[in-house]
Design a protein around this motif. Structure first.
Motif, PDB file in Angstrom:
ATOM      1  N   GLY A 276       0.812  -1.215   0.000  1.00 41.26           N
ATOM      2  CA  GLY A 276       0.000   0.000   0.000  1.00 41.26           C
ATOM      3  C   GLY A 276       0.842   1.259   0.000  1.00 41.26           C
ATOM      4  O   GLY A 276       0.524   2.245  -0.685  1.00 41.26           O
ATOM      5  N   LEU A 277       1.935   1.250   0.780  1.00 44.47           N
ATOM      6  CA  LEU A 277       2.816   2.411   0.798  1.00 44.47           C
ATOM      7  C   LEU A 277       3.408   2.673  -0.580  1.00 44.47           C
ATOM      8  O   LEU A 277       3.491   3.821  -1.035  1.00 44.47           O
ATOM      9  CB  LEU A 277       3.935   2.199   1.827  1.00 44.47           C
ATOM     10  CG  LEU A 277       3.506   2.170   3.302  1.00 44.47           C
ATOM     11  CD1 LEU A 277       4.681   1.783   4.192  1.00 44.47           C
ATOM     12  CD2 LEU A 277       2.958   3.519   3.722  1.00 44.47           C
ATOM     13  N   GLY A 278       3.824   1.596  -1.242  1.00 40.71           N
ATOM     14  CA  GLY A 278       4.402   1.778  -2.572  1.00 40.71           C
ATOM     15  C   GLY A 278       3.387   2.285  -3.579  1.00 40.71           C
ATOM     16  O   GLY A 278       3.668   3.197  -4.362  1.00 40.71           O
ATOM     17  N   VAL A 279       2.167   1.712  -3.558  1.00 38.59           N
ATOM     18  CA  VAL A 279       1.138   2.131  -4.511  1.00 38.59           C
ATOM     19  C   VAL A 279       0.729   3.574  -4.255  1.00 38.59           C
ATOM     20  O   VAL A 279       0.549   4.373  -5.181  1.00 38.59           O
ATOM     21  CB  VAL A 279      -0.078   1.186  -4.421  1.00 38.59           C
ATOM     22  CG1 VAL A 279      -1.229   1.715  -5.279  1.00 38.59           C
ATOM     23  CG2 VAL A 279       0.303  -0.208  -4.878  1.00 38.59           C
ATOM     24  N   GLY A 280       0.576   3.952  -2.957  1.00 33.38           N
ATOM     25  CA  GLY A 280       0.194   5.324  -2.637  1.00 33.38           C
ATOM     26  C   GLY A 280       1.236   6.320  -3.111  1.00 33.38           C
ATOM     27  O   GLY A 280       0.911   7.386  -3.644  1.00 33.38           O
ATOM     28  N   THR A 281       2.515   5.985  -2.893  1.00 35.14           N
ATOM     29  CA  THR A 281       3.580   6.885  -3.353  1.00 35.14           C
ATOM     30  C   THR A 281       3.563   7.015  -4.876  1.00 35.14           C
ATOM     31  O   THR A 281       3.731   8.111  -5.428  1.00 35.14           O
ATOM     32  CB  THR A 281       4.939   6.352  -2.871  1.00 35.14           C
ATOM     33  OG1 THR A 281       4.915   6.226  -1.439  1.00 35.14           O
ATOM     34  CG2 THR A 281       6.056   7.300  -3.267  1.00 35.14           C
ATOM     35  N   ALA A 282       3.366   5.886  -5.566  1.00 37.52           N
ATOM     36  CA  ALA A 282       3.333   5.928  -7.031  1.00 37.52           C
ATOM     37  C   ALA A 282       2.182   6.798  -7.536  1.00 37.52           C
ATOM     38  O   ALA A 282       2.345   7.598  -8.471  1.00 37.52           O
ATOM     39  CB  ALA A 282       3.214   4.505  -7.579  1.00 37.52           C
ATOM     40  N   LEU A 283       1.016   6.676  -6.918  1.00 38.18           N
ATOM     41  CA  LEU A 283      -0.120   7.497  -7.322  1.00 38.18           C
ATOM     42  C   LEU A 283       0.163   8.978  -7.091  1.00 38.18           C
ATOM     43  O   LEU A 283      -0.271   9.854  -7.851  1.00 38.18           O
ATOM     44  CB  LEU A 283      -1.379   7.067  -6.562  1.00 38.18           C
ATOM     45  CG  LEU A 283      -2.007   5.750  -7.013  1.00 38.18           C
ATOM     46  CD1 LEU A 283      -3.142   5.353  -6.082  1.00 38.18           C
ATOM     47  CD2 LEU A 283      -2.520   5.855  -8.437  1.00 38.18           C
ATOM     48  N   ILE A 330      -2.388   5.842   3.357  1.00 35.28           N
ATOM     49  CA  ILE A 330      -2.815   5.773   4.762  1.00 35.28           C
ATOM     50  C   ILE A 330      -3.206   4.345   5.132  1.00 35.28           C
ATOM     51  O   ILE A 330      -2.839   3.829   6.193  1.00 35.28           O
ATOM     52  CB  ILE A 330      -3.982   6.740   5.016  1.00 35.28           C
ATOM     53  CG1 ILE A 330      -3.474   8.187   4.932  1.00 35.28           C
ATOM     54  CG2 ILE A 330      -4.629   6.490   6.375  1.00 35.28           C
ATOM     55  CD1 ILE A 330      -4.568   9.209   5.043  1.00 35.28           C
ATOM     56  N   ALA A 331      -3.961   3.668   4.232  1.00 35.57           N
ATOM     57  CA  ALA A 331      -4.352   2.284   4.511  1.00 35.57           C
ATOM     58  C   ALA A 331      -3.126   1.384   4.612  1.00 35.57           C
ATOM     59  O   ALA A 331      -3.032   0.515   5.486  1.00 35.57           O
ATOM     60  CB  ALA A 331      -5.303   1.780   3.421  1.00 35.57           C
ATOM     61  N   GLY A 332      -2.160   1.579   3.720  1.00 37.53           N
ATOM     62  CA  GLY A 332      -0.943   0.766   3.777  1.00 37.53           C
ATOM     63  C   GLY A 332      -0.164   0.992   5.053  1.00 37.53           C
ATOM     64  O   GLY A 332       0.337   0.047   5.673  1.00 37.53           O
ATOM     65  N   ALA A 333      -0.060   2.274   5.474  1.00 40.12           N
ATOM     66  CA  ALA A 333       0.656   2.554   6.714  1.00 40.12           C
ATOM     67  C   ALA A 333      -0.038   1.926   7.917  1.00 40.12           C
ATOM     68  O   ALA A 333       0.605   1.368   8.813  1.00 40.12           O
ATOM     69  CB  ALA A 333       0.787   4.063   6.902  1.00 40.12           C
ATOM     70  N   ALA A 334      -1.396   2.001   7.923  1.00 42.52           N
ATOM     71  CA  ALA A 334      -2.126   1.402   9.032  1.00 42.52           C
ATOM     72  C   ALA A 334      -1.941  -0.117   9.066  1.00 42.52           C
ATOM     73  O   ALA A 334      -1.763  -0.713  10.138  1.00 42.52           O
ATOM     74  CB  ALA A 334      -3.612   1.751   8.920  1.00 42.52           C
ATOM     75  N   LEU A 335      -1.985  -0.754   7.892  1.00 42.96           N
ATOM     76  CA  LEU A 335      -1.775  -2.204   7.850  1.00 42.96           C
ATOM     77  C   LEU A 335      -0.365  -2.576   8.305  1.00 42.96           C
ATOM     78  O   LEU A 335      -0.168  -3.552   9.034  1.00 42.96           O
ATOM     79  CB  LEU A 335      -2.018  -2.716   6.427  1.00 42.96           C
ATOM     80  CG  LEU A 335      -3.484  -2.851   5.986  1.00 42.96           C
ATOM     81  CD1 LEU A 335      -3.562  -3.153   4.496  1.00 42.96           C
ATOM     82  CD2 LEU A 335      -4.175  -3.949   6.790  1.00 42.96           C
TER      83      LEU A 335
END
Length: 384
Positions: A276-283, A330-335
């Protein structure tokens, strides 16, 4: 010249209500894209909740249709019918111009308190958006309504302030901080109620029909009467029969493996969180690239103002990607954090040799752990 409804424009002088556009509450797309990238780099987006999702094109089209209907009804003098149109439009796609027109409609239908707080919200949003002229007009409209406000004050004297006392106004709880405060309300009938455990409830209806302060004093509540015990055949009260004891099932013995599914769940959570962190950063970077395409192509300027439909589409696409990136990040960080905690706190299986000697793991052994997050990374350190 026709202006796109999502572009901001300064508000004229006295003719402001008829010329207010549906400018959004947020700032320009350029500032939002830059703020998103900074938040991703510093991990400042680990907020309690993500922002609301941008409305779809269909929802925005519905909001524009409702807004136009409201303007037409206002021009025809049908203010009571126009207010619900503006309210629904603002609920679908919040905009400064929509809120301004809605507040103006409420004022014309006699909802002075609702209009007053609406104009104050417009002024605050305009200040954040850098629309100084609209802020000035909205503050002037709110100030003009101040002398016309009707206020309700609920007074609780010391004799009535008992433990557990709760107050409601029109079914909404009134906190202790509001006791004695004159609160602006729209004219009409309002219901005040008081209740406390072991006491008879109290209620009164108050009609507000003119400017000024109406004060309501809560009386001391009377204790509730307890029903008398029913007498037995001999005239004496029937003794209470104790219920049979409840047999509680024996707790399950601890697992022979001492095991827990928390550790595998934690590992899965960390893995999903990193993704999730990687996908969020890419977006986030995709959002910046899309907006740069709009500015480099001359469709929008550096302040986020677009001159054609292509620029508007690119800017909206960048904003949508930025919002999606924020939510995924945010979801990736929470997970990742939740999975790390589950993995660290999972109990270990007892040592077979130690169990044979009668020495199992010490349940109360102290342990400590540290979890750290960085841009695109998670680190864990602990001691047992």
């Amino acid at each position: 010249m026709l202006c796109h409804r999502r572009l901001s424009s300064p508000c004229p002088e006295s003719g402001c209500p008829a010329a207010v556009s549906r400018a959004p509450l947020a700032g320009s797309g350029r500032r939002r894209a830059v703020a998103l990238l900074s938040a991703l780099a510093a991990l400042a987006s680990l907020a309690p909740a993500a922002g609301a999702a941008e409305p779809t094109r269909e929802e925005r089209a519905a909001a524009v249709a409702l807004f136009d209907e409201g303007r037409a009804l206002m021009a025809a003098g049908k203010h009571a019918e126009a207010c619900p149109k503006f309210a629904e439009s603002h609920a679908i796609d919040p905009g400064i111009g929509t809120l301004f027109n809605l507040s103006d409609c409420y004022e014309r239908t006699g909802k002075i308190a609702t209009a007053w707080i609406g104009f104050r919200d417009v002024a605050a949003a305009s200040l954040s958006a850098g629309q100084t002229e609209r802020e000035r007009v909205a503050r002037a409209r709110a100030a003009a309504l101040e002398p016309r406000l009707s206020r309700l004050q609920i007074v609780v004297p010391p004799a009535a302030s008992i433990a557990g006392l709760g107050l409601t106004r029109d079914g909404v709880a009134v906190g202790r901080a509001l006791w004695g405060t004159a609160v602006p309300l729209d004219p009409g009938e309002h219901r005040i109620a008081a209740a406390a455990p072991g006491y008879e409830p109290w209620e009164v209806k108050v009609t507000i029909d003119k400017p000024g302060v109406v004060s309501v004093t809560v009386p001391a509540l009377e204790r509730a009467t307890e029903p008398a015990s029913a007498p037995g055949a001999s005239g004496a009260p029937t003794p209470a029969i104790a219920p049979p004891p409840v047999r509680r099932p024996a707790s399950d013995p601890p697992s022979a493996q001492g095991g827990s599914i928390r550790k595998p769940l934690g590992m899965v959570g960390v893995g999903l969180g990193v993704v999730g962190l990687g996908v969020g950063t890419a977006l986030g970077f995709m959002a910046k690239s899309t907006f740069d395409k709009a500015t480099e192509g001359g469709h929008c300027d550096e302040a986020g103002r677009c001159v054609d439909q292509t620029g508007l589409d690119l800017r909206d696409d960048a904003v949508a990607k930025g919002n999606s990136g924020t939510a995924v990040f945010i979801a990736g960080a929470a997970l990742a954090v939740g999975g790390t905690i589950l993995w660290i706190t999972a109990p270990s299986a007892p040592d077979a040799a130690a169990s044979a000697r009668g020495r199992g793991p010490t349940a109360d052994a102290p342990w400590s752990a540290r979890v750290g997050l960085g841009p695109g990374s998670v680190w864990i350190a602990g001691t047992l």
